[in-house]
Scaffold this motif. Structure first.
Motif: not given
Length: 329
Positions: A192-209
């Protein structure tokens, strides 16, 4: 230098040898002074950031002395009794230490294994989208969870996983299963924790790449396309190598924070039933430091976590430099 000094230096080789380094230093100082004056506004803009790090990052480091004392609020930090490594001995002999260490490492490993590649894959997919309107809408939708606080997001997760009217359990019961109390089952907590963190941060992390991908020469794609390379081949042999340095740097930073799982997301979703798999250093430090008032012991726990993170990032940086030739420094 004055003319008289130059004449004396020319008549004496020993003096000339000592004057030469002085000339170099003076030239460097003059060059730096000119550069500073030319870019003075850039240095002025750096002042708020420097003040932030000095006040909130470096100044509090003097507080690590608390880890080696039996802190008394009445006597203050410097007046408290010095007890050396007693707090660390208590930590390593504690029955909770192994559990907290295991949970912290496992959560970080899961986040790196499943969460770290997620924004890279998403960035690669978005980079291949040619319909700009669809691309912008998709990016906006994917970025939005980053701006939702963990308090709100935890409420969404709790409602989503509710055993009575949560969507997840409605799907389970629709297939003939019994409702599951996800947040009260230790085996589900890390997922649950890992899934929630991925959902919250995946879009923002794409900005760098995506930003890194903009630095790749477009002519490379054109040449590869003329040579008959497929889209997947262009991704494998042009895009991924083009962002390899960024990927390595982000991975090294992630490894350095391997024991830093974040406090809010775990604190808002865990409970005594899930301590077995959900209790990490941040929540453990909160309980023993603020709730139990054992500030010296809590400082020792935090210092141990920081030292381990420092050793890991140094080791990972050295290994990355030896293996791939890419590193932070």
């Amino acid at each position: 230098m004055e003319r008289r000094d130059i004449d004396v230096a020319q008549s004496n080789p020993d003096i000339e040898g000592s004057v030469q380094p002085i000339r170099i230093v003076a030239a460097k100082k003059e060059s730096f002074l000119k550069y500073f004056i030319k870019n003075k506004w850039l240095y002025i803009f750096l002042i708020p950031g420097l003040l932030y790090f000095l006040i909130f990052k470096y100044a509090p480091m003097f507080g690590i002395v608390i880890a080696f004392k039996q802190l008394s609020l009445a006597k203050g930090i410097w007046g408290s009794e010095w007890i050396g490594l007693a707090n660390f001995e208590t930590l390593f002999s504690s029955a909770h230490f192994i559990r907290v260490l295991r949970n912290s490492i496992l959560l970080s490993v899961y986040q790196i294994v499943f969460g770290f590649p997620a924004p890279i894959i998403l960035a690669l997919m978005l980079n291949e989208v040619r319909q700009m309107a669809f691309k912008r809408i998709s990016q906006t939708i994917l970025y939005l969870p980053h701006f939702i606080s963990w308090v709100v997001l935890a409420g969404i997760v709790i409602n989503f996983l509710s055993p009575t009217d949560g969507i997840a359990n409605q799907i389970v019961t629709a297939f003939g299963g019994e409702p599951i109390k996800f947040l009260q089952e230790p085996q589900y907590f890390r997922t649950i924790i890992v899934s929630a963190e991925i959902w919250k941060g995946i879009g923002w992390g794409t900005i760098i790449y995506l930003a890194a991908m903009t630095g790749i020469d477009p002519t490379l794609y054109e040449s590869a396309k003329i040579d008959g390379a497929s889209r997947m081949q262009r991704i494998l042999y042009i895009t991924i190598p083009g962002i390899a340095t960024t990927v390595v740097i982000m991975l090294l930073l992630s490894l350095g924070n391997i024991l830093d799982n974040g406090f809010e997301q775990v604190f808002l979703l865990y409970n005594p039933v899930t301590y077995e798999t959900g209790d990490i250093f941040e929540t453990y430090t909160y309980r023993i430091g603020l709730q139990d008032g054992r500030l010296s012991y809590a400082t020792a726990v935090g210092l141990f976590k920081s030292v381990v993170g420092f050793i890991l990032i140094i080791s990972a940086n050295y290994a990355a430099r030896k293996i791939s030739g890419k590193s932070i420094w």
